[in-house]
Design a protein around this motif. Structure first.
Motif, PDB file in Angstrom:
ATOM      1  N   PRO A  27       0.439 -19.356  -5.808  1.00 49.18           N
ATOM      2  CA  PRO A  27       1.839 -19.546  -5.417  1.00 49.18           C
ATOM      3  C   PRO A  27       2.523 -18.313  -4.856  1.00 49.18           C
ATOM      4  CG  PRO A  27       1.412 -20.534  -7.555  1.00 49.18           C
ATOM      5  CD  PRO A  27       0.176 -19.810  -7.177  1.00 49.18           C
ATOM      6  N   TYR A  28       2.114 -17.116  -5.305  1.00 43.98           N
ATOM      7  CA  TYR A  28       2.873 -15.948  -4.883  1.00 43.98           C
ATOM      8  C   TYR A  28       2.250 -15.177  -3.725  1.00 43.98           C
ATOM      9  CZ  TYR A  28      -0.286 -14.383  -8.596  1.00 43.98           C
ATOM     10  OH  TYR A  28      -1.368 -14.182  -9.407  1.00 43.98           O
ATOM     11  N   GLY A  29       1.465 -15.818  -2.890  1.00 44.47           N
ATOM     12  CA  GLY A  29       0.960 -15.084  -1.735  1.00 44.47           C
ATOM     13  C   GLY A  29       0.147 -15.961  -0.820  1.00 44.47           C
ATOM     14  N   HIS A  30       0.303 -15.757   0.498  1.00 44.06           N
ATOM     15  CA  HIS A  30      -0.495 -16.535   1.438  1.00 44.06           C
ATOM     16  C   HIS A  30      -1.830 -15.854   1.685  1.00 44.06           C
ATOM     17  CE1 HIS A  30       1.413 -13.459   3.888  1.00 44.06           C
ATOM     18  NE2 HIS A  30       0.491 -13.655   4.790  1.00 44.06           N
ATOM     19  N   VAL A  31      -2.004 -14.651   1.121  1.00 43.05           N
ATOM     20  CA  VAL A  31      -3.272 -13.918   1.205  1.00 43.05           C
ATOM     21  C   VAL A  31      -3.704 -13.643  -0.225  1.00 43.05           C
ATOM     22  CG1 VAL A  31      -2.782 -12.817   3.407  1.00 43.05           C
ATOM     23  CG2 VAL A  31      -2.002 -11.730   1.311  1.00 43.05           C
ATOM     24  N   PRO A  32      -4.961 -13.237  -0.434  1.00 40.33           N
ATOM     25  CA  PRO A  32      -5.344 -12.880  -1.798  1.00 40.33           C
ATOM     26  C   PRO A  32      -4.370 -11.840  -2.339  1.00 40.33           C
ATOM     27  CG  PRO A  32      -7.279 -12.997  -0.424  1.00 40.33           C
ATOM     28  CD  PRO A  32      -6.093 -13.162   0.483  1.00 40.33           C
ATOM     29  N   ALA A  33      -3.646 -12.198  -3.378  1.00 35.83           N
ATOM     30  CA  ALA A  33      -2.541 -11.365  -3.849  1.00 35.83           C
ATOM     31  C   ALA A  33      -2.936 -10.446  -4.992  1.00 35.83           C
ATOM     32  CB  ALA A  33      -1.378 -12.268  -4.282  1.00 35.83           C
ATOM     33  N   ALA A  34      -4.257 -10.268  -5.190  1.00 33.32           N
ATOM     34  CA  ALA A  34      -4.670  -9.362  -6.254  1.00 33.32           C
ATOM     35  C   ALA A  34      -4.246  -7.938  -5.909  1.00 33.32           C
ATOM     36  CB  ALA A  34      -6.177  -9.444  -6.470  1.00 33.32           C
ATOM     37  N   GLY A  35      -4.222  -7.600  -4.616  1.00 37.01           N
ATOM     38  CA  GLY A  35      -3.788  -6.263  -4.205  1.00 37.01           C
ATOM     39  C   GLY A  35      -4.740  -5.166  -4.632  1.00 37.01           C
ATOM     40  N   CYS A  36      -5.955  -5.543  -5.058  1.00 39.10           N
ATOM     41  CA  CYS A  36      -6.930  -4.508  -5.418  1.00 39.10           C
ATOM     42  C   CYS A  36      -8.344  -5.046  -5.255  1.00 39.10           C
ATOM     43  CB  CYS A  36      -6.713  -3.997  -6.840  1.00 39.10           C
ATOM     44  SG  CYS A  36      -7.082  -5.188  -8.125  1.00 39.10           S
ATOM     45  N   LEU A  37      -9.253  -4.129  -4.953  1.00 41.94           N
ATOM     46  CA  LEU A  37     -10.667  -4.466  -4.875  1.00 41.94           C
ATOM     47  C   LEU A  37     -11.349  -3.910  -6.116  1.00 41.94           C
ATOM     48  CD1 LEU A  37     -10.016  -4.780  -1.772  1.00 41.94           C
ATOM     49  CD2 LEU A  37     -12.328  -3.976  -1.377  1.00 41.94           C
ATOM     50  N   HIS A  91      -0.443   0.393   7.734  1.00 38.02           N
ATOM     51  CA  HIS A  91      -1.071   1.244   6.718  1.00 38.02           C
ATOM     52  C   HIS A  91      -1.848   2.395   7.354  1.00 38.02           C
ATOM     53  CE1 HIS A  91      -3.186   1.933   2.831  1.00 38.02           C
ATOM     54  NE2 HIS A  91      -4.250   2.150   3.576  1.00 38.02           N
ATOM     55  N   THR A  92      -2.609   2.083   8.410  1.00 40.40           N
ATOM     56  CA  THR A  92      -3.502   3.093   8.984  1.00 40.40           C
ATOM     57  C   THR A  92      -2.831   3.968  10.034  1.00 40.40           C
ATOM     58  OG1 THR A  92      -4.299   1.420  10.554  1.00 40.40           O
ATOM     59  CG2 THR A  92      -5.583   1.760   8.541  1.00 40.40           C
ATOM     60  N   GLN A  93      -1.945   3.373  10.866  1.00 42.21           N
ATOM     61  CA  GLN A  93      -1.360   4.148  11.966  1.00 42.21           C
ATOM     62  C   GLN A  93      -0.044   4.809  11.577  1.00 42.21           C
ATOM     63  OE1 GLN A  93      -1.368   1.884  15.642  1.00 42.21           O
ATOM     64  NE2 GLN A  93      -3.511   1.290  15.375  1.00 42.21           N
ATOM     65  N   ARG A  94       0.867   4.030  10.986  1.00 38.96           N
ATOM     66  CA  ARG A  94       2.159   4.625  10.624  1.00 38.96           C
ATOM     67  C   ARG A  94       2.024   5.523   9.395  1.00 38.96           C
ATOM     68  NH1 ARG A  94       7.018   1.032   8.377  1.00 38.96           N
ATOM     69  NH2 ARG A  94       6.046   1.626   6.417  1.00 38.96           N
ATOM     70  N   ASN A  95       1.316   5.025   8.387  1.00 32.90           N
ATOM     71  CA  ASN A  95       1.218   5.793   7.133  1.00 32.90           C
ATOM     72  C   ASN A  95       0.018   6.729   7.087  1.00 32.90           C
ATOM     73  OD1 ASN A  95       3.469   4.374   6.369  1.00 32.90           O
ATOM     74  ND2 ASN A  95       2.352   2.868   5.150  1.00 32.90           N
ATOM     75  N   ALA A 118     -10.198 -12.753   2.988  1.00 35.02           N
ATOM     76  CA  ALA A 118      -9.920 -11.812   1.899  1.00 35.02           C
ATOM     77  C   ALA A 118     -10.165 -10.374   2.334  1.00 35.02           C
ATOM     78  CB  ALA A 118     -10.782 -12.153   0.687  1.00 35.02           C
ATOM     79  N   SER A 119     -11.196 -10.160   3.157  1.00 32.51           N
ATOM     80  CA  SER A 119     -11.559  -8.789   3.553  1.00 32.51           C
ATOM     81  C   SER A 119     -10.519  -8.149   4.466  1.00 32.51           C
ATOM     82  CB  SER A 119     -12.919  -8.784   4.250  1.00 32.51           C
ATOM     83  OG  SER A 119     -12.832  -9.390   5.520  1.00 32.51           O
ATOM     84  N   LYS A 120      -9.611  -8.982   5.035  1.00 35.51           N
ATOM     85  CA  LYS A 120      -8.576  -8.439   5.931  1.00 35.51           C
ATOM     86  C   LYS A 120      -7.327  -8.017   5.180  1.00 35.51           C
ATOM     87  CE  LYS A 120     -10.245 -11.002   9.930  1.00 35.51           C
ATOM     88  NZ  LYS A 120     -10.084 -12.190  10.790  1.00 35.51           N
ATOM     89  N   GLY A 121      -7.368  -8.100   3.853  1.00 35.44           N
ATOM     90  CA  GLY A 121      -6.238  -7.638   3.050  1.00 35.44           C
ATOM     91  C   GLY A 121      -4.958  -8.369   3.383  1.00 35.44           C
ATOM     92  N   GLY A 122      -3.891  -7.602   3.661  1.00 41.53           N
ATOM     93  CA  GLY A 122      -2.583  -8.197   3.919  1.00 41.53           C
ATOM     94  C   GLY A 122      -2.397  -8.690   5.332  1.00 41.53           C
ATOM     95  N   GLY A 123      -3.455  -8.654   6.136  1.00 44.80           N
ATOM     96  CA  GLY A 123      -3.349  -9.139   7.510  1.00 44.80           C
ATOM     97  C   GLY A 123      -3.282  -7.996   8.515  1.00 44.80           C
ATOM     98  N   GLU A 124      -3.446  -8.356   9.777  1.00 48.67           N
ATOM     99  CA  GLU A 124      -3.571  -7.360  10.848  1.00 48.67           C
ATOM    100  C   GLU A 124      -2.381  -6.416  10.926  1.00 48.67           C
ATOM    101  OE1 GLU A 124      -4.355  -7.473  15.628  1.00 48.67           O
ATOM    102  OE2 GLU A 124      -5.076  -9.169  14.439  1.00 48.67           O
ATOM    103  N   ASP A 168      -5.293  -2.092  -2.802  1.00 50.38           N
ATOM    104  CA  ASP A 168      -5.182  -2.391  -1.375  1.00 50.38           C
ATOM    105  C   ASP A 168      -3.697  -2.458  -1.039  1.00 50.38           C
ATOM    106  OD1 ASP A 168      -5.170  -3.301   1.183  1.00 50.38           O
ATOM    107  OD2 ASP A 168      -6.342  -5.121   0.814  1.00 50.38           O
ATOM    108  N   ALA A 169      -3.186  -1.358  -0.470  1.00 48.02           N
ATOM    109  CA  ALA A 169      -1.747  -1.262  -0.216  1.00 48.02           C
ATOM    110  C   ALA A 169      -1.294  -2.115   0.962  1.00 48.02           C
ATOM    111  CB  ALA A 169      -1.354   0.196   0.012  1.00 48.02           C
ATOM    112  N   THR A 170      -2.232  -2.773   1.670  1.00 49.54           N
ATOM    113  CA  THR A 170      -1.803  -3.690   2.747  1.00 49.54           C
ATOM    114  C   THR A 170      -1.350  -5.026   2.166  1.00 49.54           C
ATOM    115  OG1 THR A 170      -3.978  -4.692   3.144  1.00 49.54           O
ATOM    116  CG2 THR A 170      -3.491  -2.635   4.302  1.00 49.54           C
ATOM    117  N   VAL A 171      -1.637  -5.284   0.894  1.00 47.10           N
ATOM    118  CA  VAL A 171      -1.162  -6.492   0.223  1.00 47.10           C
ATOM    119  C   VAL A 171       0.029  -6.100  -0.638  1.00 47.10           C
ATOM    120  CG1 VAL A 171      -1.730  -8.355  -1.365  1.00 47.10           C
ATOM    121  CG2 VAL A 171      -3.487  -7.485   0.182  1.00 47.10           C
TER     122      VAL A 171
END
Length: 474
Positions: free
Chosen positions: A52-62, A18-22, A6-12, A79-82
């Motif tokens: 059902p709608y996400g392979h990662v925690p899909a809350a998209g917010c902390l 998010h961090t380098q391009r944006n 969960a702490s890795k958000g949307g994945g590596e 969390d904009a990575t999700v």
């Protein structure tokens, strides 16, 4: 392992983008800059896990509770990575729960907005109903009327419904080059009018700080934005109730031992005093009605210096235990003492019992305790340390009875019935039993899956799964 996922958000890959391009900070780095050095309590970190709608925690917010400038705050950070911070139904539910906590405890609220707005394909689960997205803005207005301050940082996209979050806050900061605020972004403008416009010209930091006035503070970097919001908080003149710093003893028995005491098998009930002796200050516990209704343990003690009433399951909730519980809960209410509930419901025995064994008045006594729990106007915190089955979950202040907080140990089971006892259901009279057996097997498997602590927490039926040894701290 689940918390690490969960702490890795949307994945590596999403974090790198998010961090380098944006050129934006990851949401957990933002919280480090915003919050005091003390640890914070993250709320429902597993919300959305394997749904059902996400392979990662899909809350998209902390969401969580921590201190800023020494003041307890609730924070809601996208969390904009999700999925680009897009809001899913579980994300709305998570934000609404955080706002409920803020209102109930009069905690200052901080919003870090970096969101693409609602996830349109699920609009029917996000938009129309009372408990959907619009309730976030309603709550902002109500909290403002209650005198509970709210501040916001626009640290990314802030589109559509999300645009109202900072504009309804008391003070808002927007970050140059990465913060944008508009009802509809450049692609929709082009689709509607044919005009090509950049995000910066349409709703960037300079526009909202100099022209529209939607933002109250301009920050040239994210670091500057969080310094600014800390300064804003220090000038809100908001003093919640002072905290009493009290000296307190540690338990005589180490809380670390709770990990070994967490029951994994519910055929027997662990004596709950073994748990209490590792939670209470100095392992001191003044028991109430110690020899009556012994399947419920009640009494007073201190946790981290705070006087609390303890209501702890120690077996099936009998008639006498329920009467004792009603009496004790009413005492706590009368004395304004917060109550800690420990749910450790024993599965009902599979062996048939006579009516006299069951007890003629058990139902009425449990109903009386339900009423006492529902009407007690004191803070209530519930920890599910074992089974949470059927009506006893209501009597012991489960989610539907609105405890201020509800946490689960990882071994907890939350279900209407214990699936192992379904094998005792007799087949229908006109059946050969084979179809019934197959159906029963399927039902048992379904109940088994749906009663796990992680299934519960993913759907936000609680405020998080916690490790047993952290119970005192939480």
């Amino acid at each position: 392992e689940l918390l690490e996922t969960a702490s890795k958000g949307g994945g590596e890959n999403a974090v790198v983008r998010h961090t380098q391009r944006n050129k934006k900070l990851f949401v957990r780095e933002r919280l480090k800059l915003l919050l005091d050095d003390e640890p914070f309590l993250e709320l429902s970190p597993l919300a959305g896990l394997n749904m059902p709608y996400g392979h990662v925690p899909a809350a998209g917010c902390l969401t969580g509770i921590g201190k800023i400038c020494g003041i307890w705050c609730v924070f809601m950070a996208n969390d904009a990575t999700v999925k680009g911070g897009t809001i899913y139904p579980i994300g709305v539910k998570k934000q609404l729960r955080a706002q409920e906590i803020a209102m109930q405890n009069r905690l200052l609220s901080v919003y870090l907005v970096d969101s693409g707005g609602a996830f349109l394909p699920l609009q029917s689960e996000l938009f129309p109903d009372k408990s959907h997205g619009g309730r976030v803005f309603y709550n902002e207005a109500i909290m403002s009327a209650m005198g509970i301050p709210q501040v916001a940082v626009v640290c990314g996209s802030c589109v559509a419904g999300g645009a109202y979050i900072p504009t309804m806050a008391e003070e808002a900061v927007i970050v140059d080059k990465i913060g944008t605020l508009f009802l509809a972004g450049p692609p929709l403008v082009q689709a509607a009018t044919g005009e090509r416009v950049s995000p910066e010209d349409l709703g960037g930091a300079k526009l909202h700080s100099k022209v529209s006035g939607c933002s109250d503070h301009f920050a040239s970097s994210e670091k500057e934005a969080y310094e600014c919001i800390r300064n804003v908080i220090s000038t809100l003149n908001y003093d919640p109730l002072p905290e009493e710093v009290t000296e307190h003893d540690s338990p005589l028995y180490s809380p670390e031992e709770l990990l070994g005491l967490a029951p994994q098998d519910y055929r027997c009930t662990l004596p709950v005093k073994l748990i209490l002796s590792r939670l209470m200050d100095g392992s001191r516990f003044q028991e109430f009605k110690a020899h009556y209704g012994t399947t419920l343990v009640t009494g007073f003690g201190h946790v981290e210096g705070h006087l609390v009433g303890i209501v702890a399951s120690n077996g099936e909730l009998s008639h006498d235990a329920s009467l004792k519980g009603s009496h004790f809960v009413q005492l706590c209410n009368q004395r304004s003492i917060p109550i800690l509930f420990f749910q450790n419901t024993a599965p009902h025995t599979a062996e048939p019992r006579s009516i006299s064994q069951v007890g003629h008045f058990q139902l009425k006594a449990q109903a009386a305790m339900m009423a006492a729990v529902a009407c007690a106007a004191v803070p209530k915190i519930t920890i599910v340390i074992g089974g949470c089955y059927g009506s006893e979950s209501y009597v012991m202040c489960g989610r539907s009875f609105s405890p201020n907080f509800l946490f689960l140990w990882p071994n907890a089971r939350v279900a209407l019935v214990d699936s192992r006892h379904l094998s005792t259901v007799p087949p229908a009279e006109d059946s050969d039993g084979t179809g019934d057996e197959s159906e029963l097997k399927h039902l048992k498997e379904k109940l088994e899956e749906e009663s796990s602590a992680f299934y519960s927490s993913a759907r936000l039926w609680d405020d998080g799964v916690i490790l047993p040894q952290n119970t005192r701290k939480v």
